[in-house]
Each structure stands twice: as structure tokens, then as C-alpha cells.
Design a protein around this motif. Structure first.
Motif, PDB file in Angstrom:
ATOM      1  N   TRP A  70     -20.173   6.945  32.487  1.00 25.80           N
ATOM      2  CA  TRP A  70     -19.122   7.311  32.673  1.00 25.80           C
ATOM      3  C   TRP A  70     -17.449   6.226  32.390  1.00 25.80           C
ATOM      4  CZ3 TRP A  70     -14.857   7.575  36.039  1.00 25.80           C
ATOM      5  CH2 TRP A  70     -13.799   9.150  35.132  1.00 25.80           C
ATOM      6  N   LEU A  71     -17.727   5.453  33.415  1.00 24.02           N
ATOM      7  CA  LEU A  71     -17.141   4.379  33.051  1.00 24.02           C
ATOM      8  C   LEU A  71     -16.898   3.508  31.833  1.00 24.02           C
ATOM      9  CD1 LEU A  71     -14.621   3.744  35.363  1.00 24.02           C
ATOM     10  CD2 LEU A  71     -16.222   1.797  35.849  1.00 24.02           C
ATOM     11  N   LEU A  72     -18.157   3.044  31.142  1.00 24.33           N
ATOM     12  CA  LEU A  72     -17.939   2.687  29.788  1.00 24.33           C
ATOM     13  C   LEU A  72     -17.685   3.628  28.606  1.00 24.33           C
ATOM     14  CD1 LEU A  72     -21.530   1.252  29.943  1.00 24.33           C
ATOM     15  CD2 LEU A  72     -19.186  -0.442  30.454  1.00 24.33           C
ATOM     16  N   GLY A  73     -17.987   4.732  29.052  1.00 26.36           N
ATOM     17  CA  GLY A  73     -16.939   5.402  28.567  1.00 26.36           C
ATOM     18  C   GLY A  73     -15.959   5.886  28.524  1.00 26.36           C
ATOM     19  N   LEU A  74     -15.231   5.379  29.196  1.00 24.21           N
ATOM     20  CA  LEU A  74     -13.980   5.656  30.073  1.00 24.21           C
ATOM     21  C   LEU A  74     -12.995   4.166  28.591  1.00 24.21           C
ATOM     22  CD1 LEU A  74     -11.531   6.569  31.562  1.00 24.21           C
ATOM     23  CD2 LEU A  74     -11.951   5.527  33.078  1.00 24.21           C
ATOM     24  N   PHE A  75     -13.676   3.453  29.136  1.00 25.29           N
ATOM     25  CA  PHE A  75     -13.133   1.969  28.271  1.00 25.29           C
ATOM     26  C   PHE A  75     -13.640   2.432  26.980  1.00 25.29           C
ATOM     27  CE2 PHE A  75     -14.335  -0.634  32.230  1.00 25.29           C
ATOM     28  CZ  PHE A  75     -12.546  -0.334  33.159  1.00 25.29           C
ATOM     29  N   ARG A  76     -13.908   3.375  26.555  1.00 28.39           N
ATOM     30  CA  ARG A  76     -14.175   3.271  25.376  1.00 28.39           C
ATOM     31  C   ARG A  76     -13.308   4.738  24.819  1.00 28.39           C
ATOM     32  NH1 ARG A  76     -19.540   2.335  25.632  1.00 28.39           N
ATOM     33  NH2 ARG A  76     -19.496   4.742  25.429  1.00 28.39           N
ATOM     34  N   GLY A  77     -12.760   5.474  25.497  1.00 29.72           N
ATOM     35  CA  GLY A  77     -11.765   6.541  25.501  1.00 29.72           C
ATOM     36  C   GLY A  77     -12.387   8.141  25.146  1.00 29.72           C
ATOM     37  N   ASP A  78     -13.617   7.694  26.010  1.00 28.96           N
ATOM     38  CA  ASP A  78     -14.608   8.558  25.582  1.00 28.96           C
ATOM     39  C   ASP A  78     -14.570   9.703  27.652  1.00 28.96           C
ATOM     40  OD1 ASP A  78     -16.223  10.643  25.137  1.00 28.96           O
ATOM     41  OD2 ASP A  78     -17.921   9.482  25.491  1.00 28.96           O
ATOM     42  N   LEU A  79     -14.610  10.647  27.371  1.00 38.39           N
ATOM     43  CA  LEU A  79     -14.291  11.070  28.636  1.00 38.39           C
ATOM     44  C   LEU A  79     -15.526  12.206  28.561  1.00 38.39           C
ATOM     45  CD1 LEU A  79     -10.103  12.015  29.869  1.00 38.39           C
ATOM     46  CD2 LEU A  79     -11.653   9.845  30.773  1.00 38.39           C
ATOM     47  N   GLY A  80     -16.062  12.397  27.700  1.00 33.29           N
ATOM     48  CA  GLY A  80     -17.459  12.965  28.387  1.00 33.29           C
ATOM     49  C   GLY A  80     -17.049  14.704  26.858  1.00 33.29           C
ATOM     50  N   ILE A  81     -18.643  14.863  27.398  1.00 31.52           N
ATOM     51  CA  ILE A  81     -18.520  16.293  27.117  1.00 31.52           C
ATOM     52  C   ILE A  81     -18.299  17.361  27.813  1.00 31.52           C
ATOM     53  CG2 ILE A  81     -19.781  17.997  25.087  1.00 31.52           C
ATOM     54  CD1 ILE A  81     -18.386  15.617  23.858  1.00 31.52           C
ATOM     55  N   SER A  82     -17.546  18.015  27.740  1.00 35.61           N
ATOM     56  CA  SER A  82     -17.495  19.650  28.732  1.00 35.61           C
ATOM     57  C   SER A  82     -18.227  21.018  28.768  1.00 35.61           C
ATOM     58  CB  SER A  82     -15.938  20.161  28.436  1.00 35.61           C
ATOM     59  OG  SER A  82     -15.948  22.005  29.170  1.00 35.61           O
ATOM     60  N   VAL A  83     -19.424  20.958  29.088  1.00 36.90           N
ATOM     61  CA  VAL A  83     -20.139  21.745  29.318  1.00 36.90           C
ATOM     62  C   VAL A  83     -19.526  23.606  28.987  1.00 36.90           C
ATOM     63  CG1 VAL A  83     -22.035  22.968  30.538  1.00 36.90           C
ATOM     64  CG2 VAL A  83     -21.403  20.294  31.093  1.00 36.90           C
TER      65      VAL A  83
END
Length: 319
Positions: A70-83
């Protein structure tokens, strides 16, 4: 290193700390996360489908691995997908935040428009019945929860006037200003009255301190009009505690007034956080809380910088 630079350097550290706390806290909540996410539909899943979903959301990995991804995604501007919403978390936040931001501004305007004059009036009539009346109003306002005020407003409107606050699909201000204000005015009053009580008490106390200072007595002895002494000389020097309180309250409002948004059926950031908790939407909750924490830090920084503008005697450290 300047004060502003030092503050900006601490931002990432604070955000990482907040993210860790939220990450761990939501995973300590008992229960099956897949069932919480899918609700009654979870009962239709086969064991193989449940295992596949658990792997898809990364819940089969240990917490350190989940947080690292999740932290790696945050650095890429990706907070994930909302279920719950089926789209990127950042899109959900940016879609809901304008409503909460507008509600916060309206609430602040109401609070300051009511609280500042009331506090100044009480301070200049110290010990009189009018001062006591203002203090009672402030005490009642601070003691009454916002959701109670909201329910009372809805009850009075429905029973006394046969009307209800405008609900339904939210209309942005730039699309339909009148409908937008009709949807937000009563929630803003609900939040603003409680904050106005705090502003009244703080501004009254600060004004009483300032009115006893030597420069105020000097201005009066020189024959300056009472209005000028109060509003031009005394009030600006009494604003620092009010600014501090306003900054903190505005930060909380940007976090989303969960109960008020729920009562008035407003699709704001507070509702997003509440839904994410109930549905165990890990990515949405983590992203929303991180966004709220960032806004809170920015507001506090602006408040600190405003101190030196209000009072030239205050100098922020430059070492």
C-alpha cells in the motif's frame, strides 16, 4: 533551516505515522472482512471464491507485506481501489471533498458572524445581565451535541412549518446555487451554532484581557471613540486565540462532520469514512484518513503563519 521548511519536512513523517495507526486499527476490528465488504452477498460465495477474493485484496498476506504494498502505491499516487464504490480511492475522495469543504466554510462563516460580535458585546458589558445571557447561550451551545441540534432543526421545520430540509441528490454550487445553498444552509447552521458558542467564550475572555491593557486605557484617555477603541485597537490583539480555535475547528470540519452529514443525507467525506468503516473498505478508509490528516496539518500551518501577521511581536523561529 527556516520554520516553514522544518514544518514541511515533518509532513511525510506524520502522515506515515497516521497511516500505520489506521492500517493496524482497522485490522484489529473483529469479524470477517470479506463478509463486511460484501454484506449478504458474501453468503453466496463458494470456499474457492472466498479464497480468491482474499488473495485479490491481499488479505492472505501478513500485515507488513500488505502495508508495504500500500505504501509503494501511495508513492505512485495510487491509494487503491474502493470495494464499496468500485473505483479508485482518490477519485472517491476528490468527488466527495468539495461538499465537505463548502460545508466547512459556511459553518465557519456562521460561527464567526455570530460568535465574534457576541463575545465582544459580552466583554464590553461585563457583569451586566446581557453578559450573563450571552454566557448562558454559549454554555448551552457548547453542551448540546451537533446531532441533537440537527434533529431539533428537522423537527421544528417539519412540525412547525410543514417542511423539511432539501435532501436528495446533491447539487454543486456552480450548477444550481439556490438548491446547493438550500441543501447546506441547515447543516451549516447545525455545525456553526456549536462552534459559535466556543468562539463567543474565547473572544469574550480574550477581549476582557485586552481591554485592561495600558494601550487601551491610553487610547480612551486621549478621547478615542469607544467603537474605535474596541474594533480597531482591542479586537485585532484579541484575535489570536480565536484564530487558533478556528484553525482547529476548521480542520475537524474538513475531516467530515459524520453525524451531521448522516442526518441530512449529505454525500460528504464524513459519510465516506463512516461507510468505509462499516464495510471494512480498507483502502478507502486508509486513503480518506490520510487525506484528512494532510488537510489538518496544512490548516494548522496556515494558522501558525497567520499569528505573525496578526501580531508583529510574534516571530516564528528561523534557526
Amino acid at each position: 533551516m527556516g520554520y516553514l521548511t522544518r514544518r514541511l519536512v515533518t509532513f511525510p513523517l506524520v502522515l506515515i505515522g497516521v497511516s500505520i495507526l489506521v492500517f493496524v486499527a482497522i485490522r484489529l476490528v473483529p469479524g470477517d472482512s470479506i463478509t463486511a465488504m460484501l454484506g449478504t452477498e458474501a453468503g453466496l460465495l463458494t470456499p474457492q471464491q472466498r479464497v480468491a477474493l482474499t488473495a485479490y485484496f491481499g488479505l492472505d498476506q501478513n500485515w507488513l507485506v500488505q502495508y508495504w504494498h500500500w505504501l509503494l502505491g501511495l508513492f505512485r499516487g495510487d491509494l487503491g481501489i474502493s470495494v464499496a464504490y468500485g473505483k479508485p480511492v482518490l477519485d472517491v475522495i476528490l468527488d466527495r471533498f468539495p461538499l465537505t469543504l463548502e460545508l466547512a466554510f459556511l459553518s465557519m462563516i456562521i460561527a464567526l458572524a455570530v460568535g465574534l460580535p457576541a463575545g465582544v458585546f459580552a466583554a464590553t458589558h461585563n457583569g451586566r445581565p446581557s453578559d450573563l445571557a450571552v454566557r448562558i447561550f454559549a454554555m448551552i451551545g457548547q453542551s448540546t451535541p451537533s446531532f441533537v441540534v440537527g434533529l431539533l432543526i428537522i423537527y421544528v421545520l417539519s412540525v412547525g412549518f410543514g417542511a423539511l430540509p432539501t435532501m436528495g441528490e446533491f447539487s454543486p454550487f456552480w450548477q444550481d446555487p439556490l438548491r446547493n445553498l438550500s441543501q447546506l444552509i441547515f447543516p451549516a447552521i447545525t455545525l456553526g451554532l456549536a462552534f459559535a458558542a466556543s468562539v463567543t467564550r474565547i473572544s469574550r475572555s480574550a477581549m476582557l484581557d485586552v481591554l485592561s491593557d495600558d494601550y487601551v486605557r491610553t487610547a480612551r484617555s486621549k478621547g478615542a471613540p469607544a467603537r474605535s477603541v474596541i474594533w480597531r485597537h482591542a479586537l485585532p490583539n484579541a484575535l489570536i486565540p480565536v484564530v487558533t480555535l478556528s484553525g482547529m475547528e476548521f480542520g475537524y470540519l474538513l475531516g467530515g462532520a459524520v453525524l451531521v452529514e448522516k442526518i441530512y443525507a449529505l454525500p460528504g467525506l464524513g459519510r465516506v469514512v463512516l461507510d468505509a468503516i462499516l464495510q471494512r473498505d480498507y483502502a478507502l478508509l486508509q486513503g480518506s484518513v490520510l487525506f484528512i490528516a494532510f488537510n489538518f496539518m496544512v490548516v494548522n500551518l496556515l494558522v501558525d503563519l497567520a499569528y505573525s501577521a496578526l501580531d508583529p511581536r510574534i516571530r516564528l523561529g528561523e534557526r
